[in-house]
Design a protein around this motif. Structure first.
Motif, mmCIF file in Angstrom:
data_model
loop_
_atom_site.group_PDB
_atom_site.id
_atom_site.type_symbol
_atom_site.label_atom_id
_atom_site.label_comp_id
_atom_site.label_asym_id
_atom_site.label_seq_id
_atom_site.Cartn_x
_atom_site.Cartn_y
_atom_site.Cartn_z
ATOM 1 N N UNK A 31 0.864 -1.191 0.000
ATOM 2 C CA UNK A 31 0.000 0.000 0.000
ATOM 3 C C UNK A 31 0.899 1.238 0.000
ATOM 4 N N UNK A 32 1.331 1.617 -1.194
ATOM 5 C CA UNK A 32 2.284 2.719 -1.302
ATOM 6 C C UNK A 32 1.672 4.080 -1.025
ATOM 7 N N UNK A 33 0.356 4.142 -0.894
ATOM 8 C CA UNK A 33 -0.278 5.404 -0.516
ATOM 9 C C UNK A 33 -0.141 5.643 0.984
ATOM 10 N N UNK A 34 0.271 4.608 1.710
ATOM 11 C CA UNK A 34 0.416 4.637 3.173
ATOM 12 C C UNK A 34 -0.928 4.888 3.867
ATOM 13 N N UNK A 35 -2.023 4.494 3.235
ATOM 14 C CA UNK A 35 -3.337 4.709 3.832
ATOM 15 C C UNK A 35 -3.534 3.892 5.112
ATOM 16 N N UNK A 36 -2.727 2.888 5.332
ATOM 17 C CA UNK A 36 -2.795 2.091 6.561
ATOM 18 C C UNK A 36 -2.293 2.872 7.778
ATOM 19 N N UNK A 37 -1.495 3.903 7.527
ATOM 20 C CA UNK A 37 -0.889 4.677 8.613
ATOM 21 C C UNK A 37 -1.869 5.759 9.068
ATOM 22 N N UNK A 38 -1.931 5.978 10.375
ATOM 23 C CA UNK A 38 -2.705 7.111 10.893
ATOM 24 C C UNK A 38 -1.950 7.703 12.076
ATOM 25 N N UNK A 39 -2.191 8.962 12.326
ATOM 26 C CA UNK A 39 -1.515 9.639 13.428
ATOM 27 C C UNK A 39 -1.835 8.995 14.770
ATOM 28 N N UNK A 40 -3.000 8.369 14.857
ATOM 29 C CA UNK A 40 -3.418 7.749 16.109
ATOM 30 C C UNK A 40 -2.954 6.303 16.226
ATOM 31 N N UNK A 41 -2.245 5.808 15.220
ATOM 32 C CA UNK A 41 -1.777 4.426 15.240
ATOM 33 C C UNK A 41 -0.686 4.211 16.276
ATOM 34 N N UNK A 42 -0.298 2.973 16.420
ATOM 35 C CA UNK A 42 0.692 2.597 17.436
ATOM 36 C C UNK A 42 2.111 2.523 16.865
ATOM 37 N N UNK A 43 2.369 3.258 15.796
ATOM 38 C CA UNK A 43 3.708 3.246 15.196
ATOM 39 C C UNK A 43 4.676 4.022 16.073
ATOM 40 N N UNK A 44 5.941 3.637 16.095
ATOM 41 C CA UNK A 44 6.936 4.456 16.807
ATOM 42 C C UNK A 44 7.024 5.844 16.170
ATOM 43 N N UNK A 45 7.440 6.800 16.959
ATOM 44 C CA UNK A 45 7.487 8.177 16.461
ATOM 45 C C UNK A 45 8.406 8.320 15.249
ATOM 46 N N UNK A 46 9.451 7.517 15.151
ATOM 47 C CA UNK A 46 10.352 7.621 14.008
ATOM 48 C C UNK A 46 9.613 7.263 12.713
ATOM 49 N N UNK A 47 8.692 6.323 12.778
ATOM 50 C CA UNK A 47 7.918 5.973 11.581
ATOM 51 C C UNK A 47 6.889 7.055 11.288
#
Length: 189
Positions: free
Chosen positions: A150-166
């Motif tokens: 998913x190169x649009x990165x639509x899976x990512x959201x600001x509220x997600x649990x990704x590390x801050x570096x991501x």
């Protein structure tokens, strides 16, 4: 390590190295223990000859780019084997080298319309100076797998649990026009 290169015909300069290090549960890059070697080959169920070992290693290496479970296992073990003794994290320089080794052939390519690996390395070179802890290492793998499909990165959201570096990486990409969500044409024009 000459055992890997000479007897098993394994490259020490790409993901092939980590396939075998995981197999024999090497405590670090450049160190193989007798117990890990014996137990690793015993668990694999492979014969005892160098030819048997080399054939099995080649089979695993050939599956690395298409077997996501195998790739995840090898990727995660690279963190363990790649750390300096008594360290809980990887130095950034080594992490960059290992990502290059793992995310290119014979490993899984982190590419599509965009060369995500190169973007990631450029971003880290500009914005990151710290070492890489296990959580960051593992989450980069999850991000890589998702961004490759998913190169649009639509899976990512600001509220997600990704590390801050991501989170910072996604923002950095979007500022460059990379990974923008596809816009819908609501007017049909």
């Amino acid at each position: 390590m000459s055992y890997l290169g000479e007897k098993l015909n394994v490259s020490l300069e790409n993901a092939e190295l980590f396939v075998v290090l995981e197999l024999v549960q090497a405590p670090s890059v450049g160190e193989i223990t007798r117990a890990g070697y014996v137990d690793g080959w015993k668990i694999s169920g492979v014969g005892v000859s160098h030819q048997d070992h080399a054939s099995y290693a080649r089979k695993l290496i050939s599956m690395l780019s298409v077997d996501s479970a195998l790739f995840k296992k090898v990727y995660r073990y690279a963190f363990v084997a790649g750390r300096e003794k008594d360290q809980k994290s990887l130095g950034l320089e080594n992490a960059l080298i290992y990502w290059s080794m793992l995310f290119s052939a014979p490993g899984m390519a982190w590419k599509g319309k965009h060369d995500w690996l190169e973007l990631w390395k450029t971003f880290l070179g500009e914005k990151w100076t710290r070492s890489v802890n296990r959580d960051m290492w593992n989450m980069v793998l999850e991000f890589a797998l998702k961004s490759a499909s998913d190169e649009s990165l639509s899976f990512w959201s600001e509220d997600g649990a990704w590390p801050s570096v991501i989170d910072d990486f996604v923002q950095w990409c979007r500022q460059r026009g990379v990974g923008k969500p596809e816009t819908m044409d609501v007017d049909g024009q």
